[in-house]
Every structure is written in C-alpha cells, then in structure tokens.
Scaffold this motif. Structure first.
Motif, PDB file in Angstrom:
ATOM      1  N   VAL A 135       3.350   1.314   5.741  1.00 41.28           N
ATOM      2  CA  VAL A 135       3.793   2.162   4.634  1.00 41.28           C
ATOM      3  C   VAL A 135       4.869   1.435   3.818  1.00 41.28           C
ATOM      4  O   VAL A 135       4.836   1.438   2.581  1.00 41.28           O
ATOM      5  CB  VAL A 135       4.311   3.521   5.175  1.00 41.28           C
ATOM      6  N   SER A 136       5.783   0.769   4.520  1.00 38.01           N
ATOM      7  CA  SER A 136       6.870   0.095   3.780  1.00 38.01           C
ATOM      8  C   SER A 136       6.311  -1.024   2.902  1.00 38.01           C
ATOM      9  O   SER A 136       6.878  -1.360   1.863  1.00 38.01           O
ATOM     10  CB  SER A 136       7.932  -0.451   4.743  1.00 38.01           C
ATOM     11  N   GLY A 137       5.152  -1.591   3.300  1.00 41.28           N
ATOM     12  CA  GLY A 137       4.536  -2.642   2.491  1.00 41.28           C
ATOM     13  C   GLY A 137       4.141  -2.141   1.109  1.00 41.28           C
ATOM     14  O   GLY A 137       4.207  -2.892   0.133  1.00 41.28           O
ATOM     15  N   TYR A 138       3.758  -0.870   1.032  1.00 41.69           N
ATOM     16  CA  TYR A 138       3.333  -0.338  -0.265  1.00 41.69           C
ATOM     17  C   TYR A 138       4.499  -0.181  -1.238  1.00 41.69           C
ATOM     18  O   TYR A 138       4.310  -0.215  -2.450  1.00 41.69           O
ATOM     19  CB  TYR A 138       2.592   0.997  -0.071  1.00 41.69           C
ATOM     20  N   TRP A 139       5.698   0.001  -0.685  1.00 42.89           N
ATOM     21  CA  TRP A 139       6.875   0.090  -1.563  1.00 42.89           C
ATOM     22  C   TRP A 139       7.060  -1.201  -2.356  1.00 42.89           C
ATOM     23  O   TRP A 139       7.436  -1.199  -3.519  1.00 42.89           O
ATOM     24  CB  TRP A 139       8.142   0.253  -0.738  1.00 42.89           C
TER      25      TRP A 139
END
Ligand code: HEM
Ligand code: SF4
Ligand code: SF4
Length: 532
Positions: A135-139
């Motif tokens: 999920v943090s990768g999408y930020w």
C-alpha cells in the motif's frame, strides 16, 4: 488427527485437489505452482526487492519530484525503468496472491495446529507487512491514485488514539505536505519489506530444508509471465496528484487496495474492530481450541548408532545430534526437541534399527513413537496376515490421515495403520513379501504432494525407488509394491486400485526370492498417481 473445521477444510481441499489436477496437465509434476507456493512467494519477494532497488536509482525523493521521476521512467525509459516499474508492480501482486493461496492451502491441509503454530503465527505478521509495504508503494508515485490511497489510509489511521496530530492533516492542501513526510514514506516502503524478510526467516525456523527456491522451469515461466504482463499491460500513473482537488474516478489495484472503498465508506471504529478481530482469529486459529498432542518421538540410546538419518528426514527439524552421553563409541546421539515434534514417525521409518526381521522381543529401534511403536506395527502386520485367506493377498500400510485404507479390509486385504506413509521402514515391505505374509504391499499416503508432514510422501517414494536410505532391498520386485495417494479419488478409487493390483499380483504368481527379478516389469510402476 482429524480436521477441526471439516465443513470448511473439506470443500477447500477439494478445490485445491481439483486445481492441482488441472495444473498438473499444464505443468510437469515438480513445477506445479500449487506445490511451490512458499517458494514462489520468495521468488516474487526477491524480484520486488531487485526491481525496487533499480527504480530507487531514478526516483525523485520529494513531493514535487516523485511524479515527474516516475513519469520519466514510464514514458522516456519505458524499455528499461518503465518495464522495471511494471515488473515491480506485478511481482508485488504475485506475492500477495501466492501468500493468500499459501495461507488457505496450509489451513486446508490442517498444517497449522499443534507445534506447527509457530509457522502459522509468524505468517500473520508477514502477511500484514507485505500489505503495508504494497500500500505504501502506491503513495510514492504521487499520482491521483497515490493521493487517494494516502488520504484514505491516513484518515483510517487517525481513528487510532496514538497520533497527537491527525496524520491526514498532511494532505489538506498542497502546502501542508512536506518533503520530510514523503521521505518518511519512502523509509517505510523500504524498511517494511526488510522487516518482513526477518519475519520470514523466523517463519522457516522450525522447518527442515524449507523449499524456498522454486524449480528452475517454474521460476523461468513465472519470470516470463511477469515480463509478458509488463509489456502487454504496463503500469502507468493516473495523473499528477493535486491536493487542491478531490481525486475523481481512479482505477484500483484490487490485490492491495481492494479494502480501501470499505475503509472510506464504513465507520472507522467498525473497520478497525473488524480488521483487528480478523487478525486475532487468524492468529489464534492454531489454538481454537488447542490440539491434543500425541506423545513425541523417543530415542532409545541402546539402539542408536548416531547414523543421522532421522535428523535429515525429520521434516520439522525436531532432532539434533548431540555428543554421546553413554560412552559408546559413536559420533553422536539423536535428541528430540518435544516442542518441534509432530509425532509423524518419519524418523522411525528412517532408522536402520527399525527392522521387523529382529526378534519381536528386541524390536526397539533407535527412535520410536510411544503411541505407535514399530513393534506394534509389526504385531499388526502379523495379525492381519494371519487373517488373510484369499488366494491373492495384499497388505496395505496406510497413513491414517488418508482415512480410507481401513475401509478396504477383507479376507484378501490386510490393513496396518501408520502415522504417515514415511513412518514405514522399507524393511517391512521386504518382511511381508519375503516371509510370505502377503503377495504384494500397497503403501497408501494421504496425498501425493500435500503430505500433512511435508516430506512423508517424498521420502517414501525415494526409499521405495531406492534413491534414499533406507532403501527397499533389491530382492523385492518393484511390481509387488505400489504407492497410492488416494487424494480426491477417495475410497472408491482406492478400492479400484486394490482390485487392479490384486489381479497383477495374481498373474505374477507366488514370490520366489531367487527368481524374483524375472517377473519384474521393464520400468515398474512403483508409484500409482492419484489420478492415474
Ligand atoms: C510472504 C509470505 C510467505 C512466504 C514467502 C512463505 C513461505 C513459506 C515457505 C517457503 C514454507 C515452507 C514450505 C515447505 O518447504 O514445506 C512455509 C511454510 C508455512 N507457512 Fe508460509 N509463507 C508466507 C506467508 C504465510 C502466511 C501468511 C501463513 C499463514 C498465516 C503461512 C503459513 C505457513 C505454515 C503454517 C507453514 C508450515 C507448514 C507445515 O508445517 O508443513 N505462511 N511458508
Ligand atoms: S516424529 Fe516426525 S517430527 Fe517427530 S522427531 Fe520424528 S520425524 Fe521429527
Ligand atoms: S536414525 Fe536411528 S540410529 Fe540413526 S541417529 Fe537416528 S535414532 Fe540413531
């Protein structure tokens, strides 16, 4: 051992059996992805790490640089960094898919209770960490999707009482988002996978020789599939983030972001309670309620010569060699760690002293299961043989987890139960045939590639095909031994296999030690596949 939740595990297992059968038509047996889920998980993990390192070289760390740098990679360098971006994305998707299927498969195979709790429990944080990292990768792309993910997840986090200042405050307007916060997100995106790796290392601590490398063909195939996907449907951004606007319609990656619409639309307290409850139930599954454990393997030093076969065959790393404590001139002695032992009996099947040719009074092997000793297996074989009156007699040694062997008992078929197919020392096959207790031996395991005890099926096949010590003696013709994994074919399938085997034995006639090799088929079918 019986399943705790048969209403759930039985249909799940049937789905896995059927999928495995379908996949076995496409892949060679060892390459079947369902049999390599953990290894595929590691494979995807390493691709994610390697491609992530490459992308980091081009990545602009800052609110105003991130989007442009990702666009540069995607458009200007589509053939290298762009491809790598897609590779990174699809390998992450692959990781989460194999991880979830792996979880379901271990559950359906009942490989999570008793002392197996450790692998299960350490799998839970691995799962959470993989999600957080994804999920943090999408930020980081800082496009409209990144903005949406950032706002929904931080608003969700703000329901927790830990943060002095609301985290979502950072996304109120373009001025409120600082580079420092962005750097922190990059740190999270790199640190979490590293922590996940440590957790995965722990995950495998109680497993002997875990399969962490997929077979080469499967790895090449999975890598090519990722490349093909990256070319056909490359990962692209969804327009520059703009905190002055609410992101409009965006496409979601359902593997990682599927829950976001729920987090956005349901009350925070309810979604947090649900998430925590789910994690607690999954994490506590091995103890709901605790498994009643059978007595663990026991070493008899007087019969242990320190050969180490039990150490290498134990699937759960439960045996270590320690310095000899009885003064006998052997290098070491086997010691069982009760906290690791699942009482599968595979060690007793490996021990050279587990031979039924010894006098019954002396039949105490170097290692044995107190509740299902080698002597009791021998006594059952003798008793069953004495009962057989048919012209052609079959002796079944059946893994009790298969649960179908017992139902085949008749005046032509004797049945002896084992804790696992690997519990059977090959000398028993020799004993039954050479002492004329039966005309042929069938070894019935629980499932060909899904042994409850990980390696029972593998070691049995290798021992019977004389590739692994203790090997079946050469004087036993292969045609008189059959390995059967009933799997989804169940009792009806097993009965059909017994009938077919009996008629083959009938045509062979009686066993004669000297002339045995003459009746041997050219390449004997020692293994009967479940769906043969
Ligand atoms: C990134 C995620 C994961 C990876 C790479 C991974 C990898 C592995 C590997 C390589 C094995 C050994 C397989 C073998 O040689 O038999 C294993 C075993 C196991 N895994 Fe995972 N795993 C992951 C996540 C999980 C999760 C989320 C769970 C469940 C909560 C789980 C539960 C288990 C269990 C119970 C075993 C032991 C099975 C047994 O006792 O035979 N794993 N895992
Ligand atoms: S019974 Fe199974 S788990 Fe226990 S020591 Fe023997 S091989 Fe290992
Ligand atoms: S296999 Fe038997 S003899 Fe060899 S180390 Fe283990 S207990 Fe001892």
């Amino acid at each position: 051992m019986s399943d705790r939740f048969p209403a759930v595990t039985a249909p799940l297992r049937a789905i896995f059996d059927e999928s495995e059968r379908v996949l076995s038509r496409i892949f060679p047996p060892r390459w079947n992805p369902l049999l390599n889920l953990g290894a595929l998980g590691f494979f995807f993990y390493w691709i994610v790490v390697a491609s992530g390192v490459y992308l980091f070289v081009f990545f602009g760390t800052g609110v105003n640089k991130a989007y442009d740098s990702v666009e540069y990679m995607t458009r200007d360098q589509w053939y290298a960094a762009g491809l790598m971006r897609s590779f990174h994305r699809y390998a992450s998707d692959g990781l989460v898919v194999v991880m979830l299927v792996h979880l379901l498969r271990e559950f359906s195979l009942d490989r999570y209770r008793g002392v197996r709790w450790f692998s299960w429990l350490t799998g839970v944080p691995a799962l959470v960490l993989v999600y957080i990292a994804g999920v943090s990768g999408y930020w980081l792309v800082w496009d409209k999707l990144g903005q949406y993910v950032a706002i929904v997840t931080t608003e969700w986090l703000d329901h927790l009482p830990f943060f002095g200042q609301p985290v979502a405050r950072n996304f109120l307007s373009p001025d409120s988002l600082e580079d420092r916060f962005f750097t922190f997100m990059i740190f999270i995106h790199i640190a979490i996978p590293l922590i996940a790796l440590i957790v995965l290392w722990l995950h495998l601590q109680r497993i002997n020789r875990p399969r962490i490398d997929p077979p080469r063909g499967l790895a090449v195939g999975a890598g090519l599939a990722l490349i093909a996907l990256s070319i056909v449907d490359p990962a692209v951004s969804q327009g520059r983030a703009n905190l002055a606007q609410v992101p409009g319609a965006i496409g979601l990656d359902w593997f990682y972001l599927g829950a976001l619409p729920l987090l956005e639309n349901l009350p925070g307290r309810a979604t947090w309670s649900c998430a925590v409850a789910m994690l607690v139930v999954v994490g506590a599954a091995p103890w709901l309620p605790p498994l009643k454990r059978p007595a663990v393997a026991k070493v008899d030093l007087a019969n242990c010569n320190g050969c180490t076969r039990c150490v290498s065959d134990c699937p759960y790393d439960a045996i270590t060699m320690q310095p000899r404590s009885d003064g006998r001139p052997f290098e070491g002695e086997a010691v069982v760690d009760p906290g690791y032992c699942v009482s599968c009996g595979i060690c007793a099947g490996a021990c050279p002293t587990s031979t039924p040719f010894r006098r019954m009074s002396a039949l105490t092997p170097g290692i044995d299961l107190p509740e299902r000793s080698i002597a009791s297996i021998r006594a059952d074989a003798d008793r069953e043989a004495a009962r057989l009156t048919d012209e052609t007699r079959v002796m079944i040694f059946g893994c009790m987890n298969a649960g179908v062997a017992e139902a085949c008992r008749s005046n032509a078929v004797g049945v002896v139960s084992l804790n696992c197919s690997g519990h059977l020392p090959p000398s028993f096959v020799d004993f039954v045939i050479s002492r004329n207790l039966a005309d042929g031996v069938m070894i019935v395991g629980c499932a060909e590639n899904s042994c409850l005890n990980r390696r029972g099926g593998d070691w049995t096949r290798d021992r019977m095909e004389r590739r692994r010590d203790p090997c079946l003696r050469k004087r036993i013709p292969d045609g008189r031994v059959r390995l059967i994994w009933p799997g989804r074919r169940g009792l009806a399938g097993l009965r059909a296999d017994v009938l077919a085997f009996s008629s083959e034995l009938k045509s062979m006639g009686a066993f004669r030690p000297g002339g045995a090799r003459r009746v041997e088929p050219v390449k004997p079918n020692i293994s009967g596949r479940a769906d043969a």
